[in-house]
Design a protein around this motif. Structure first.
Motif, PDB file in Angstrom:
ATOM      1  N   PRO A  58      37.716  15.521 -36.530  1.00 16.51           N
ATOM      2  CA  PRO A  58      37.228  14.956 -37.805  1.00 16.51           C
ATOM      3  C   PRO A  58      36.349  15.932 -38.590  1.00 16.51           C
ATOM      4  O   PRO A  58      36.387  15.940 -39.832  1.00 16.51           O
ATOM      5  N   ILE A  59      35.578  16.773 -37.890  1.00 16.88           N
ATOM      6  CA  ILE A  59      34.749  17.766 -38.587  1.00 16.88           C
ATOM      7  C   ILE A  59      35.638  18.844 -39.197  1.00 16.88           C
ATOM      8  O   ILE A  59      35.416  19.288 -40.330  1.00 16.88           O
ATOM      9  N   LEU A  60      36.652  19.266 -38.451  1.00 15.05           N
ATOM     10  CA  LEU A  60      37.576  20.281 -38.985  1.00 15.05           C
ATOM     11  C   LEU A  60      38.321  19.744 -40.205  1.00 15.05           C
ATOM     12  O   LEU A  60      38.522  20.465 -41.196  1.00 15.05           O
ATOM     13  N   ARG A  61      38.729  18.441 -40.135  1.00 16.84           N
ATOM     14  CA  ARG A  61      39.411  17.845 -41.300  1.00 16.84           C
ATOM     15  C   ARG A  61      38.466  17.758 -42.488  1.00 16.84           C
ATOM     16  O   ARG A  61      38.864  17.975 -43.642  1.00 16.84           O
ATOM     17  N   TYR A  62      37.208  17.453 -42.210  1.00 18.83           N
ATOM     18  CA  TYR A  62      36.197  17.381 -43.279  1.00 18.83           C
ATOM     19  C   TYR A  62      36.070  18.738 -43.979  1.00 18.83           C
ATOM     20  O   TYR A  62      36.057  18.821 -45.217  1.00 18.83           O
ATOM     21  N   ILE A  63      36.023  19.796 -43.180  1.00 19.43           N
ATOM     22  CA  ILE A  63      35.934  21.146 -43.752  1.00 19.43           C
ATOM     23  C   ILE A  63      37.183  21.474 -44.566  1.00 19.43           C
ATOM     24  O   ILE A  63      37.108  22.040 -45.671  1.00 19.43           O
ATOM     25  N   THR A  64      38.339  21.098 -44.041  1.00 19.42           N
ATOM     26  CA  THR A  64      39.593  21.335 -44.764  1.00 19.42           C
ATOM     27  C   THR A  64      39.633  20.585 -46.092  1.00 19.42           C
ATOM     28  O   THR A  64      40.079  21.117 -47.122  1.00 19.42           O
ATOM     29  N   GLU A  65      39.158  19.337 -46.063  1.00 21.26           N
ATOM     30  CA  GLU A  65      39.164  18.537 -47.290  1.00 21.26           C
ATOM     31  C   GLU A  65      38.211  19.121 -48.331  1.00 21.26           C
ATOM     32  O   GLU A  65      38.483  19.077 -49.543  1.00 21.26           O
ATOM     33  N   LEU A  66      37.094  19.679 -47.877  1.00 23.38           N
ATOM     34  CA  LEU A  66      36.189  20.350 -48.815  1.00 23.38           C
ATOM     35  C   LEU A  66      36.867  21.555 -49.458  1.00 23.38           C
ATOM     36  O   LEU A  66      36.776  21.770 -50.678  1.00 23.38           O
ATOM     37  N   GLY A  67      37.568  22.323 -48.633  1.00 24.50           N
ATOM     38  CA  GLY A  67      38.281  23.486 -49.162  1.00 24.50           C
ATOM     39  C   GLY A  67      39.364  23.091 -50.143  1.00 24.50           C
ATOM     40  O   GLY A  67      39.517  23.697 -51.222  1.00 24.50           O
ATOM     41  N   THR A  68      40.105  22.043 -49.804  1.00 27.38           N
ATOM     42  CA  THR A  68      41.172  21.567 -50.688  1.00 27.38           C
ATOM     43  C   THR A  68      40.598  21.091 -52.018  1.00 27.38           C
ATOM     44  O   THR A  68      41.169  21.331 -53.089  1.00 27.38           O
ATOM     45  N   ALA A  69      39.449  20.414 -51.946  1.00 29.38           N
ATOM     46  CA  ALA A  69      38.823  19.902 -53.175  1.00 29.38           C
ATOM     47  C   ALA A  69      38.391  21.043 -54.092  1.00 29.38           C
ATOM     48  O   ALA A  69      38.473  20.927 -55.316  1.00 29.38           O
ATOM     49  N   THR A  70      37.939  22.169 -53.521  1.00 26.48           N
ATOM     50  CA  THR A  70      37.553  23.300 -54.382  1.00 26.48           C
ATOM     51  C   THR A  70      38.772  23.897 -55.073  1.00 26.48           C
ATOM     52  O   THR A  70      38.681  24.354 -56.217  1.00 26.48           O
ATOM     53  N   ARG A  71      39.908  23.888 -54.371  1.00 25.49           N
ATOM     54  CA  ARG A  71      41.120  24.469 -54.964  1.00 25.49           C
ATOM     55  C   ARG A  71      41.684  23.588 -56.079  1.00 25.49           C
ATOM     56  O   ARG A  71      42.418  24.071 -56.953  1.00 25.49           O
ATOM     57  N   ALA A  72      41.361  22.279 -56.025  1.00 22.28           N
ATOM     58  CA  ALA A  72      41.901  21.351 -57.031  1.00 22.28           C
ATOM     59  C   ALA A  72      40.954  21.128 -58.193  1.00 22.28           C
ATOM     60  O   ALA A  72      41.335  20.485 -59.186  1.00 22.28           O
ATOM     61  N   ASP A  73      39.726  21.634 -58.110  1.00 21.72           N
ATOM     62  CA  ASP A  73      38.741  21.362 -59.163  1.00 21.72           C
ATOM     63  C   ASP A  73      39.070  22.182 -60.422  1.00 21.72           C
ATOM     64  O   ASP A  73      39.280  23.401 -60.351  1.00 21.72           O
ATOM     65  N   ASP A  74      39.084  21.510 -61.572  1.00 19.34           N
ATOM     66  CA  ASP A  74      39.453  22.158 -62.831  1.00 19.34           C
ATOM     67  C   ASP A  74      38.467  23.232 -63.263  1.00 19.34           C
ATOM     68  O   ASP A  74      38.789  24.090 -64.080  1.00 19.34           O
ATOM     69  N   ARG A  75      37.247  23.164 -62.765  1.00 18.57           N
ATOM     70  CA  ARG A  75      36.226  24.130 -63.184  1.00 18.57           C
ATOM     71  C   ARG A  75      36.317  25.441 -62.416  1.00 18.57           C
ATOM     72  O   ARG A  75      35.633  26.402 -62.755  1.00 18.57           O
ATOM     73  N   LEU A  76      37.153  25.475 -61.375  1.00 16.56           N
ATOM     74  CA  LEU A  76      37.240  26.665 -60.525  1.00 16.56           C
ATOM     75  C   LEU A  76      38.584  27.351 -60.688  1.00 16.56           C
ATOM     76  O   LEU A  76      39.637  26.718 -60.563  1.00 16.56           O
ATOM     77  N   ARG A  77      38.515  28.647 -60.957  1.00 17.71           N
ATOM     78  CA  ARG A  77      39.740  29.458 -61.043  1.00 17.71           C
ATOM     79  C   ARG A  77      40.203  29.884 -59.661  1.00 17.71           C
ATOM     80  O   ARG A  77      41.383  30.122 -59.431  1.00 17.71           O
ATOM     81  N   LEU A  78      39.255  29.979 -58.725  1.00 14.90           N
ATOM     82  CA  LEU A  78      39.574  30.349 -57.346  1.00 14.90           C
ATOM     83  C   LEU A  78      38.761  29.475 -56.409  1.00 14.90           C
ATOM     84  O   LEU A  78      37.532  29.436 -56.485  1.00 14.90           O
ATOM     85  N   GLY A  79      39.471  28.760 -55.514  1.00 13.71           N
ATOM     86  CA  GLY A  79      38.797  27.890 -54.559  1.00 13.71           C
ATOM     87  C   GLY A  79      38.512  28.608 -53.253  1.00 13.71           C
ATOM     88  O   GLY A  79      38.670  29.825 -53.138  1.00 13.71           O
ATOM     89  N   ALA A  80      38.073  27.839 -52.261  1.00 13.23           N
ATOM     90  CA  ALA A  80      37.706  28.416 -50.961  1.00 13.23           C
ATOM     91  C   ALA A  80      38.945  28.915 -50.234  1.00 13.23           C
ATOM     92  O   ALA A  80      39.958  28.215 -50.158  1.00 13.23           O
ATOM     93  N   SER A  81      38.866  30.111 -49.673  1.00 13.38           N
ATOM     94  CA  SER A  81      39.977  30.679 -48.916  1.00 13.38           C
ATOM     95  C   SER A  81      39.949  30.157 -47.484  1.00 13.38           C
ATOM     96  O   SER A  81      38.936  29.613 -47.015  1.00 13.38           O
ATOM     97  N   THR A  82      41.050  30.358 -46.784  1.00 12.47           N
ATOM     98  CA  THR A  82      41.090  29.984 -45.362  1.00 12.47           C
ATOM     99  C   THR A  82      40.076  30.813 -44.588  1.00 12.47           C
ATOM    100  O   THR A  82      39.433  30.317 -43.658  1.00 12.47           O
ATOM    101  N   ARG A  83      39.903  32.086 -44.969  1.00  8.81           N
ATOM    102  CA  ARG A  83      38.896  32.913 -44.312  1.00  8.81           C
ATOM    103  C   ARG A  83      37.494  32.308 -44.499  1.00  8.81           C
ATOM    104  O   ARG A  83      36.682  32.284 -43.573  1.00  8.81           O
ATOM    105  N   GLY A  84      37.242  31.785 -45.696  1.00  9.71           N
ATOM    106  CA  GLY A  84      35.958  31.169 -45.958  1.00  9.71           C
ATOM    107  C   GLY A  84      35.739  29.925 -45.112  1.00  9.71           C
ATOM    108  O   GLY A  84      34.635  29.689 -44.597  1.00  9.71           O
TER     109      GLY A  84
END
Length: 325
Positions: free
Chosen positions: A230-256
């Motif tokens: 559940p913690i790993l999924r939480y981190i993944t969902e945070l990363g996915t949300a950054t990639r979908a946010d209209d204010r961001l041209r570049l979201g969190a990478s897998t390395r991040g």
């Protein structure tokens, strides 16, 4: 990382070690324990730190104090526009006595490397750090040379005085496990620093409380600390949300996101736990991910910052709840 998961007695030993190192660093840098702990999280997670702040807040003192508490070999590189890549990594030189060409290591061959004002060097020299920060090797004339273990780069940059500087590219920023700032001290601590005879800033008085071998072994064991799905999924969902946010041209990478997991493991252990909780992720999300995000031009013109956008995203992503037994 293979092998048995880290045990509770190892967690207790690490927590005590983490406190000793933090206490040692605080003898030189007063009243900034949260920042010190963040730098130690990166060190035990095997990452690198970018300290971004105005002059005179203790960036260099912090880096040198960590090196003093760790022991081992530390080097400082003052980045300037005329610094060459070989000045950082080393180069091949001809020895007239032996008639052989040998490798002369540069200052990156140390346990702690202070890259002072890194954004004052040209992009070519900044890029010279890319390989060694990620691969922990320097390749010269086709031969790879390994740097010592542990290897920590603490880089500083001044976000105010940008004349004669070169902005760090996204690829370089992504190499830093976390970014943080120190800020001005609170009144009580600033009075302590100003008091005649104060030991603040005296790097020579920082006690050496550990050694590179112990830190490297701790880092290897901490990589086995349990992080539930559940913690790993939480981190993944945070990363996915950054990639979908209209204010961001570049979201969190897998390395991040992987860096966030490593930091969460160390942070949990530093608090005496052999498991991670959502608040660990929330505490570290900003320092680990914010500098990897890129705003759109519209968001920049609107005055937004990646830290603010990430805080809003973290607030709206659902936090995992304990499952009833």
């Amino acid at each position: 990382m293979t092998g048995a998961a880290i045990g509770e007695h190892e967690i207790a030993a690490f927590q005590a070690l983490h406190k000793r190192v933090g206490d040692a660093v605080e003898t030189a840098l007063r009243g900034k324990r949260e920042v010190v702990d963040l730098v130690l999280v990166a060190m035990f997670a095997g990452g690198h730190v970018l300290l971004e702040d105005v002059p005179g807040t203790g960036k260099t003192t912090l880096a040198r104090a960590v090196a003093g508490a760790l022991g081992g070999l530390s080097r400082r590189v003052q980045f300037t526009p005329d610094l060459l890549p070989s000045d950082v990594t080393g180069t091949s030189v001809y020895d007239p006595k032996s008639g052989q060409v040998g490798f002369r290591p540069g200052p990156v061959f140390a346990n702690v490397v202070l890259a002072d004002e890194i954004n004052r060097a040209a992009a070519k020299t900044q890029s010279a750090l890319l390989e060694v920060m990620e691969e922990r090797t320097v390749t010269v004339d086709g031969v790879a040379h390994a740097v010592p273990d542990p290897f920590l780069v603490v880089a500083t940059q001044n976000p105010i005085d940008l004349d004669g500087t070169y902005r760090l590219p996204e690829a370089q920023l992504d190499r830093f496990m976390l970014r943080t700032s120190i800020g001005y001290p609170e009144l009580v601590h600033e009075l302590d620093v100003l008091r005649p005879g104060s030991g603040a800033g005296r790097i020579g008085t920082v006690p050496t409380v550990t050694n590179p071998h112990q830190v490297a072994e701790c880092a290897r064991r901490l990589a086995t600390l349990h992080v539930a799905d559940p913690i790993l999924r939480y981190i993944t969902e945070l990363g996915t949300a950054t990639r979908a946010d209209d204010r961001l041209r570049l979201g969190a990478s897998t390395r991040g996101l992987r860096a966030l997991v490593r930091c969460v493991q160390v942070y949990a252990a530093s608090h005496g736990r052999h498991f991670a909780v959502p608040s660990d992720v929330q505490r570290l999300c900003g320092p680990v991910l914010a500098h990897r995000l890129v705003l759109t031009r519209e968001a920049q013109l609107a005055g937004a910052t990646t830290t603010e956008v990430l805080a809003e995203i973290t607030a709206r992503v659902e936090v995992p709840r304990p499952t009833p037994q």
